[in-house]
Design an enzyme around this catalytic site. Structure first.
Site, short mmCIF file in Angstrom:
data_model
loop_
_atom_site.label_atom_id
_atom_site.label_comp_id
_atom_site.label_asym_id
_atom_site.label_seq_id
_atom_site.Cartn_x
_atom_site.Cartn_y
_atom_site.Cartn_z
N GLU A 7 0.83 -1.21 0.00
CA GLU A 7 0.00 0.00 0.00
C GLU A 7 0.87 1.26 0.00
O GLU A 7 0.71 2.15 -0.84
CB GLU A 7 -0.91 -0.02 1.23
N HIS A 8 1.75 1.38 0.98
CA HIS A 8 2.63 2.54 1.11
C HIS A 8 4.08 2.09 0.91
O HIS A 8 4.52 1.15 1.57
CB HIS A 8 2.54 3.17 2.50
#
Length: 433
Positions: free
Chosen positions: A317-318
């Protein structure tokens, strides 16, 4: 690759997942048949919350907002301005067009806002005001006419800052309602709440399962699991910064993966030592400690190219890039929800204040999708118009042949009559001239 820390032995959670699925299915069935009464019963049972109306009136919202410190309101306005500005630039990049592909044949593309959207702002552990910015502000920039926002009470209390964020973001309806009962209300509707066309916003396992089961009856932003962070670091990175940034996301929940991939073993060991020093004093230790213990990983790659490959395999995600040339990752990486480039940037900025959307793909979904953005609230539709009889005849002739290859005689005849009308040809399947 050298692995210094891997996630703990995998726990078989299939029984737990099956129980969540069954519970959510039962709740949604109850809400669909029982409407408002069922919603109220679940809210009483799960949140000890049963006000005269779950929807907050305008005067009540004003009273709640007035209790929020002015500095907090100013910070909310600042963050929402960043989100709004970025979403407006995204919208401006989406061009409508009309082209003429043949004489008198016009094809076009338009972007139409979805009529109604449900914005879910979670709040079981923390008052997640930023989720209001991401889901509501972006929808309003897209032109969504009706945004229905839901957030749960927190331990029986009204989350005033979250209500303020929802109001300032432009929500048309605000309901103090959480969990499956909120998702069911938004998707299915009740006697007092009209259903929406799309639901956006993160949530716990029960919220995610409710969205999954309702997909098709209502549109969704994306299926999101526990938040994830991956830090890519080389010899230029500060191990203390690495440790702090990893723990900043681990505090989201006990199942939030936090991963370090580096080319320097000494940096990896130093970052791990800092984490062990920081964790005992963290106010959110109850979340961050099990997340790091059970889902934390540290890997040492033999080269930066190998590290890039490992990052893409994870599709997190990040992804925070702490390297000598962080912008090189823009050209090299392809599987991520959002990139955070350089030591002056942090995933926490993306979560709270910088302006990009924090509703992002997890669990490998970054391989095939990006996160929530203004385009998610728009339907890209097409239209066609033919004003030249000769072009219509040409398309009709080709359509007839192409349709008969597929044994679609009805389609073929639809083209035939337009071809014959222009050419004067007779049709073997009809006596009509």
């Amino acid at each position: 690759m050298l692995t210094l820390k891997d996630r703990s032995a995998a726990v078989d959670r299939s029984a737990e997942a099956a129980a969540v699925t069954a519970t959510v299915a039962r709740m949604l069935a109850d809400i669909e048949t029982g409407g408002d009464a069922a919603v109220r019963a679940y809210s009483e049972k799960l949140d000890s919350w049963s006000p005269p109306s779950f929807r907050l009136g305008d005067e009540e919202i004003e009273r709640i907002v007035a209790t929020v410190p002015e500095q907090a309101l100013a910070d909310i306005r600042f963050a929402q301005a960043q989100v709004r500005g970025f979403a407006e630039r995204q919208l401006a990049s989406m061009h409508e067009f009309e082209i003429e592909t043949l004489p008198g044949v016009r094809l076009g593309q338009k972007h139409l806002p979805i009529a109604s959207v449900g914005a879910y702002i979670p709040g079981g552990r923390y008052p997640l005001t930023a989720s209001a910015h991401m889901t509501i502000v972006t929808a309003k920039v897209a032109g969504v006419e009706r945004v229905v926002a839901c957030t749960p009470p927190i331990r029986g209390e009204i989350p005033a800052a979250t209500i303020a964020a929802m109001s300032l973001a432009g929500a048309d309806e605000i309901h103090l309602l959480g969990g499956v009962q909120a998702i069911g209300t938004l998707a299915l509707g009740t006697e007092t709440v009209a259903p929406v066309d799309l639901i956006a916003g993160p949530g716990n396992a029960y919220v995610a399962e409710a969205k999954k089961q309702l997909y098709g009856r209502v549109g969704l932003d994306l299926f999101a699991g526990p938040t994830e962070i991956l830090v890519l670091a080389d010899e230029t990175a500060d191990p203390f910064t690495v440790a702090v940034d990893l723990l900043s996301q681990a505090e989201h929940g006990p199942d939030s993966p936090a991963v370090l991939i580096t080319t320097i073993e000494a940096l990896a060991r130093a970052a791990m030592a800092h984490i062990e020093e920081i964790l005992p004093g963290m106010p959110t230790k109850d979340m961050a400690e099990p997340a790091w213990r059970d889902h934390g990983e540290v890997h040492v790659a033999g080269s930066l190219e190998e590290a890039y490959a490992l990052v893409d395999e994870r599709a997190f995600e990040h992804v925070e890039v702490l390297t000598a040339d962080p912008r090189a990752a823009l050209a090299r990486l392809r599987n991520y929800g959002s990139l955070f480039l350089g030591s002056l940037t942090t995933v926490s900025y993306g979560d709270k204040v910088i302006g990009t959307n924090h509703v992002l793909p997890t669990r490998g979904a970054a391989r095939y999708t990006g996160g929530l953005w203004v385009g998610k609230y728009l339907k890209t539709v097409t239209y066609q118009e033919i004003t030249d009889p000769a072009s219509s005849a040409l398309l009709g002739e080709v359509c007839g042949r192409a349709s008969r290859v597929e044994l679609f005689e009805g389609h073929a005849r639809s083209g035939d009559i337009r071809w014959a009308a222009h050419t004067g040809a007779s049709l073997p399947w009809t006596d009509r001239v």
